[in-house]
Design a protein around this motif. Structure first.
Motif, PDB file in Angstrom:
ATOM      1  N   ILE A   1       0.826  -1.210   0.000  1.00  0.00           N
ATOM      2  CA  ILE A   1       0.000   0.000   0.000  1.00  0.00           C
ATOM      3  C   ILE A   1       0.861   1.261   0.000  1.00  0.00           C
ATOM      4  O   ILE A   1       0.330   2.359  -0.036  1.00  0.00           O
ATOM      5  CB  ILE A   1      -1.021   0.014   1.169  1.00  0.00           C
TER       6      ILE A   1
ATOM      7  N   TRP B   1      -4.928  -6.541  12.202  1.00  0.00           N
ATOM      8  CA  TRP B   1      -5.292  -5.134  12.320  1.00  0.00           C
ATOM      9  C   TRP B   1      -4.670  -4.272  11.219  1.00  0.00           C
ATOM     10  O   TRP B   1      -5.140  -3.157  10.956  1.00  0.00           O
ATOM     11  CB  TRP B   1      -4.955  -4.572  13.702  1.00  0.00           C
TER      12      TRP B   1
ATOM     13  N   THR C   1      -5.080  -4.589   8.245  1.00  0.00           N
ATOM     14  CA  THR C   1      -6.129  -4.407   7.238  1.00  0.00           C
ATOM     15  C   THR C   1      -6.635  -2.970   7.271  1.00  0.00           C
ATOM     16  O   THR C   1      -6.982  -2.404   6.240  1.00  0.00           O
ATOM     17  CB  THR C   1      -7.297  -5.385   7.489  1.00  0.00           C
ATOM     18  N   LEU C   2      -6.647  -2.374   8.451  1.00  0.00           N
ATOM     19  CA  LEU C   2      -7.134  -1.001   8.605  1.00  0.00           C
ATOM     20  C   LEU C   2      -6.350  -0.039   7.722  1.00  0.00           C
ATOM     21  O   LEU C   2      -6.930   0.826   7.057  1.00  0.00           O
ATOM     22  CB  LEU C   2      -7.049  -0.569  10.075  1.00  0.00           C
TER      23      LEU C   2
ATOM     24  N   SER D   1      -4.841  -0.633   4.928  1.00  0.00           N
ATOM     25  CA  SER D   1      -5.237  -0.854   3.540  1.00  0.00           C
ATOM     26  C   SER D   1      -6.595  -0.214   3.252  1.00  0.00           C
ATOM     27  O   SER D   1      -6.792   0.374   2.186  1.00  0.00           O
ATOM     28  CB  SER D   1      -5.294  -2.356   3.251  1.00  0.00           C
ATOM     29  N   ARG D   2      -7.497  -0.300   4.195  1.00  0.00           N
ATOM     30  CA  ARG D   2      -8.822   0.303   4.005  1.00  0.00           C
ATOM     31  C   ARG D   2      -8.748   1.823   3.958  1.00  0.00           C
ATOM     32  O   ARG D   2      -9.396   2.456   3.126  1.00  0.00           O
ATOM     33  CB  ARG D   2      -9.778  -0.170   5.090  1.00  0.00           C
ATOM     34  N   VAL D   3      -7.957   2.394   4.856  1.00  0.00           N
ATOM     35  CA  VAL D   3      -7.789   3.855   4.850  1.00  0.00           C
ATOM     36  C   VAL D   3      -7.132   4.282   3.543  1.00  0.00           C
ATOM     37  O   VAL D   3      -7.558   5.244   2.903  1.00  0.00           O
ATOM     38  CB  VAL D   3      -6.969   4.330   6.074  1.00  0.00           C
ATOM     39  N   HIS D   4      -6.093   3.546   3.142  1.00  0.00           N
ATOM     40  CA  HIS D   4      -5.412   3.867   1.889  1.00  0.00           C
ATOM     41  C   HIS D   4      -6.373   3.836   0.707  1.00  0.00           C
ATOM     42  O   HIS D   4      -6.357   4.717  -0.152  1.00  0.00           O
ATOM     43  CB  HIS D   4      -4.264   2.879   1.661  1.00  0.00           C
ATOM     44  N   GLY D   5      -7.226   2.820   0.646  1.00  0.00           N
ATOM     45  CA  GLY D   5      -8.163   2.686  -0.463  1.00  0.00           C
ATOM     46  C   GLY D   5      -9.270   3.724  -0.443  1.00  0.00           C
ATOM     47  O   GLY D   5      -9.683   4.223  -1.493  1.00  0.00           O
ATOM     48  N   ALA D   6      -9.750   4.081   0.736  1.00  0.00           N
ATOM     49  CA  ALA D   6     -10.892   4.986   0.846  1.00  0.00           C
ATOM     50  C   ALA D   6     -10.478   6.460   0.823  1.00  0.00           C
ATOM     51  O   ALA D   6     -11.144   7.280   0.192  1.00  0.00           O
ATOM     52  CB  ALA D   6     -11.677   4.692   2.122  1.00  0.00           C
TER      53      ALA D   6
END
Length: 156
Positions: free
Chosen positions: A48, A131, A133-134, A136-141
């Protein structure tokens, strides 16, 4: 940093982290299809984007993208494992110690156990520790927020 990465090091990382898995997978896919096989790619949370690791991050992001495409087009099970720093001799061998106080490195045994569990459940992607994963989610969103937080927590 990217400007400090010698061309030979860039070529080596591309060969080991990206070209070799692509070539091996391509060569083995016909057999894997007949055997109901499963491929595991060990990428990295660096996929990421991690400051100070531009080339490494790029190779792992490429591997993650390749894994996603193979999963879609091959009919073979594919799991991508994205560990954080792993407690192995890697950092000593590259000549630069792991400098971050957070996240702490995880054991290779923990990553191996996550691989076995993910394949058993046919999971497409798994982060170790979970954890991560968070990030990656912030990066994507919200990638701009991710970049600001990255610079704040790791100014190297």
């Amino acid at each position: 940093p990217v400007q400090d990465t010698p061309p030979a090091t860039t070529d080596e990382m591309l060969a080991v982290n990206l070209a070799a898995p692509i070539r091996l997978t391509t060569a083995l896919l016909p057999t894997l299809r007949t055997l109901d096989g499963h491929v595991v790619f060990v990428a990295s949370v660096a996929a990421i984007g991690v400051g100070g690791e531009a080339v490494y991050s790029a190779t792992k992001a490429g591997l993650r993208g390749f894994a996603d495409a193979v999963r879609l087009e091959s009919g073979v099970g594919v799991t991508t494992v994205l560990p954080g720093a792993v407690d192995t001799p890697y950092f000593a061998r590259r000549g630069a110690a792991y400098h971050r106080s957070f996240p702490r490195p995880v054991s290779a045994d923990r990553v191996a156990a996550a691989v076995v569990a993910a394949v058993g459940r046919n999971r497409s992607e798994v982060f170790v520790p979970r954890w991560l994963t968070l990030g990656s989610r912030v990066h994507g969103a919200i990638p701009a927020t991710f970049a600001r937080l990255s610079r704040r927590f790791d100014p190297h």
